[in-house]
Scaffold this motif. Structure first.
Motif, PDB file in Angstrom:
ATOM      1  N   GLN A 138      22.168  -8.819   4.484  1.00  0.00           N
ATOM      2  CA  GLN A 138      22.273  -7.576   4.881  1.00  0.00           C
ATOM      3  C   GLN A 138      20.945  -6.763   4.494  1.00  0.00           C
ATOM      4  O   GLN A 138      20.715  -5.816   4.878  1.00  0.00           O
ATOM      5  N   GLY A 139      20.021  -7.574   3.747  1.00  0.00           N
ATOM      6  CA  GLY A 139      18.704  -7.148   3.775  1.00  0.00           C
ATOM      7  C   GLY A 139      18.491  -6.161   2.411  1.00  0.00           C
ATOM      8  O   GLY A 139      19.229  -6.142   1.515  1.00  0.00           O
ATOM      9  N   TRP A 140      17.341  -5.857   2.341  1.00  0.00           N
ATOM     10  CA  TRP A 140      16.576  -5.167   1.068  1.00  0.00           C
ATOM     11  C   TRP A 140      17.229  -3.664   1.100  1.00  0.00           C
ATOM     12  O   TRP A 140      17.220  -3.377  -0.276  1.00  0.00           O
ATOM     13  N   HIS A 141      17.449  -3.099   1.911  1.00  0.00           N
ATOM     14  CA  HIS A 141      17.649  -1.712   1.890  1.00  0.00           C
ATOM     15  C   HIS A 141      19.329  -1.684   1.269  1.00  0.00           C
ATOM     16  O   HIS A 141      19.291  -0.986   0.234  1.00  0.00           O
ATOM     17  N   VAL A 142      20.096  -2.416   1.672  1.00  0.00           N
ATOM     18  CA  VAL A 142      21.539  -2.618   1.098  1.00  0.00           C
ATOM     19  C   VAL A 142      21.575  -2.930  -0.160  1.00  0.00           C
ATOM     20  O   VAL A 142      22.240  -2.558  -1.038  1.00  0.00           O
ATOM     21  N   ASN A 160       9.656  -2.524   4.359  1.00  0.00           N
ATOM     22  CA  ASN A 160       9.538  -2.960   5.785  1.00  0.00           C
ATOM     23  C   ASN A 160      11.273  -2.454   6.336  1.00  0.00           C
ATOM     24  O   ASN A 160      12.080  -2.219   5.445  1.00  0.00           O
ATOM     25  N   ASP A 161      11.283  -2.027   7.685  1.00  0.00           N
ATOM     26  CA  ASP A 161      12.556  -1.840   8.364  1.00  0.00           C
ATOM     27  C   ASP A 161      13.399  -3.135   8.520  1.00  0.00           C
ATOM     28  O   ASP A 161      13.009  -3.825   9.273  1.00  0.00           O
ATOM     29  N   SER A 192       9.227  -5.747  -0.103  1.00  0.00           N
ATOM     30  CA  SER A 192      10.641  -4.955   0.361  1.00  0.00           C
ATOM     31  C   SER A 192      11.702  -5.607  -0.594  1.00  0.00           C
ATOM     32  O   SER A 192      12.491  -4.770  -1.308  1.00  0.00           O
ATOM     33  N   PHE A 193      11.792  -6.904  -1.012  1.00  0.00           N
ATOM     34  CA  PHE A 193      12.674  -7.399  -1.812  1.00  0.00           C
ATOM     35  C   PHE A 193      12.380  -7.162  -3.319  1.00  0.00           C
ATOM     36  O   PHE A 193      13.135  -7.017  -4.244  1.00  0.00           O
ATOM     37  N   ALA A 194      11.031  -7.120  -3.542  1.00  0.00           N
ATOM     38  CA  ALA A 194      10.568  -6.537  -4.824  1.00  0.00           C
ATOM     39  C   ALA A 194      10.960  -5.212  -5.415  1.00  0.00           C
ATOM     40  O   ALA A 194      11.325  -4.808  -6.441  1.00  0.00           O
TER      41      ALA A 194
END
Length: 592
Positions: free
Chosen positions: A247-251, A279-280, A377-379
């Protein structure tokens, strides 16, 4: 009794006796295991809000104290120097990693990036007090013969002397090094063929402990390579997380914030920002999402593997009857690492990796021969719910987990939100082991005094704070700067992520640094700015050049040291031309 009075009483006791009221006797002094992760983010272990499985560290947290407002330097070597000496980085010779010090500063004695002779390590103090002293892991405080840990108080050592190295083989991870510099008891050594860093370092620690079966206590310092780049992990650990980050880094950042609140790590009403360097996720292709999720799965696997091997050490201490008299201190040297970008499969990136003998294809990511990072982004997710990450003075770069556990500390899980700083670790260990701190001299030489404060009384709930509202703690690294006082912090973060302006935050109610109070509290801002200037003057802080860039400086210094100035110019020309050609060809090939 008022908090300030209680602090004063505890401090006076420590000065008069060398330890607190519950000091152990010479016969039952505790063993100390000091474990340091590398580039571990604030919420990267389960007890601080992570989805990563860390049962060994969670077990320590369940019977110890977890500090939620503990700070280090935002880069490895300055933290390590302060951790082991209790002296500010600008006084102990390591204000920055040596690879990143600009030439304008290199003539200054306190800007060498090597642990100075005017400080004494906690290992030296414990060795003098009758402890066996062991180290297995990353040093990065000097690699000349007299600068290695074997000459700084450690009786048995296995040492990686550089900023980092490969986790699967004896191989440098960046081209500024000709080789991976490993030493055993002060002499160059060769790694075994079945080497994996976390497993190897715990194996050596167990070997050192077992080599001295007498009744003398031991101090074991284990600075892991995990999770410094290259991020690498055994496949079985990575596989556990292969679907976790789809689901990515925002989630992920939001999930960790919610869990941190549920655990009481941060206030339930605190907020967080979205970093400009994030990033998006939704704009990525399915293939890009799959690759990024694998990058983070390897990272999680590396944390999990480190925890697994910490568990092996704990099990061994139980088996030999030394666990009950051992105190564990676990932390990280700084926040999460954003190096590597969010486009690691670009043509220039792949060329650079190939020149180093690395690959980063999806199938083998994290295994031997691969090079992995998690990017900014993941950092940011690894630092959740904090802002910024490694190198920057935001909370995400400086606030990290700290767990102190053992029978002398607590028999149940406790959280402590009092401000604590990396220079506090040495005086804490000294009090726990009944070892007096030197006042002015050690070994016939004048030394810098310890400025940190013991956390023992705080850990036991005997006091509420070790720093009063009048105390302030300054900090600077590579032009990024901060000053802490009470609940407040002023901070300046340089570009490219920061704005180079000073901000004021209440980091107790607002650990995410979302509400800049500088306009609402101008008097507080002015007073703290004056205190920062006092700190900078007293500690010899130098302004960085206006065009200073730490990453570029590392490349220039490293290549100069390895190849010399003339070859450096040629190499930089070749690199620039290669990158330009790769970009030009890449754009041309993609043109319609």
């Amino acid at each position: 009794m008022m908090p300030a009075t209680r602090i004063a009483v505890a401090t006076l006791m420590a000065l008069l006796t060398g330890y607190g009221e519950a000091a152990p006797t010479a016969e039952n002094r505790p063993n100390i295991v000091l474990i340091l992760a590398d580039d571990l983010g604030f919420s990267d272990i389960a007890s601080y809000g992570s989805e990563i499985q860390t049962p060994s560290l969670d077990a320590l947290a369940a019977t110890g104290v977890s500090f939620t407002n503990y700070h280090t330097a935002a880069s490895c070597a300055p933290t390590r120097a302060m951790l082991l000496t209790g002296v500010d980085s600008h006084k102990n010779g390591v204000p920055n990693i040596p690879e990143s010090i600009p030439p304008e500063h290199q003539s200054r004695e306190n800007y060498r990036g090597v642990l100075s002779g005017n400080v004494v390590t906690v290992a030296s103090l414990l060795q003098t007090a009758g402890y066996h002293t062991y180290m297995a892991g990353k040093w990065h405080l000097g690699k000349a013969r007299d600068e290695l840990p074997y000459r700084r108080g450690f009786s048995r050592t296995i040492t990686m002397a550089d900023t980092g190295a490969d986790n699967w083989e004896q191989k440098p991870y960046i081209p500024i090094y000709e080789k991976a510099n490993w030493f055993a008891d002060g002499e160059e050594t060769t790694l075994p063929t079945d080497f994996y860093s976390s497993e190897f370092l715990v194996n050596k620690t167990i070997e050192f402990i077992d080599s001295n079966p007498d009744t003398k206590p031991f101090f074991a310092y284990i600075p892991f390579q995990a999770v410094h780049i290259p991020v690498q992990a055994p496949q079985e650990f990575t596989d556990k997380y292969i679907n976790t980050y789809e689901q990515g880094w925002h989630v992920l950042r939001e999930q960790r914030q919610r869990q941190s609140k549920a655990l009481g790590i941060i206030p339930s009403d605190s907020d967080m920002v979205t970093m400009s360097s994030t990033n998006d996720w939704d704009k990525l292709s399915a293939d890009e999402k799959r690759f990024h999720a694998k990058r983070m799965a390897v990272y999680a696997g590396m944390v999990d593997a480190m925890d697994h091997h910490i568990g092996r050490l704990i099990a061994h201490l139980k088996a030999i009857g030394k666990y009950d008299n051992t105190i564990f201190i676990f932390s990280s040297d700084n926040g999460s690492e954003a190096t590597g970008g969010d486009n690691p499969r670009s043509i220039p990136s792949r060329i650079g990796l190939q020149l180093q003998g690395y690959r980063n294809d999806y199938q083998t990511l994290g295994t031997k021969g691969s090079f992995n990072t998690i990017g900014p982004s993941f950092a940011s997710a690894a630092a959740s719910p904090l802002a910024y990450y490694k190198f920057y003075a935001g909370e995400g770069g400086m606030r990290v987990p700290l767990i102190i556990a053992g029978n002398a500390i607590s028999d149940r899980a406790k959280l402590n939100n009092a401000f604590a700083y990396v220079t506090d670790i040495t005086p804490t260990i000294l009090e726990l082991t009944s070892t007096p701190a030197p006042i002015e001299y050690f070994g016939g030489r004048r030394i810098e005094p310890i400025v940190g404060r013991s956390l023992v009384a705080l850990s036991r709930g005997e006091i509420d704070q070790v720093y009063t509202e009048d105390d302030f703690i300054g900090y600077e690294l590579g032009g990024n700067a901060a000053l802490f006082q009470g609940e407040y912090k002023i901070v300046k973060n340089r570009g490219p992520v920061g704005d180079s302006e000073w901000h004021l935050y209440n980091i107790v109610t607002d650990p995410g640094e979302t509400k800049n109070l500088s306009d609402a509290m101008p008097d507080k801002m002015a007073a703290m700015m004056e205190q920062y200037h006092q700190y900078a003057h007293k500690n010899g802080v130098l302004e960085v050049p206006a065009n200073f860039n730490g990453t570029i400086q590392v490349a220039i210094n490293g290549l100069r040291d390895r190849f010399g100035k003339q070859i450096l110019v040629l190499l930089l020309t070749v690199v620039i031309c290669s990158v330009y050609y790769a970009l030009y060809r890449g754009n041309k090939d993609q043109a319609p």
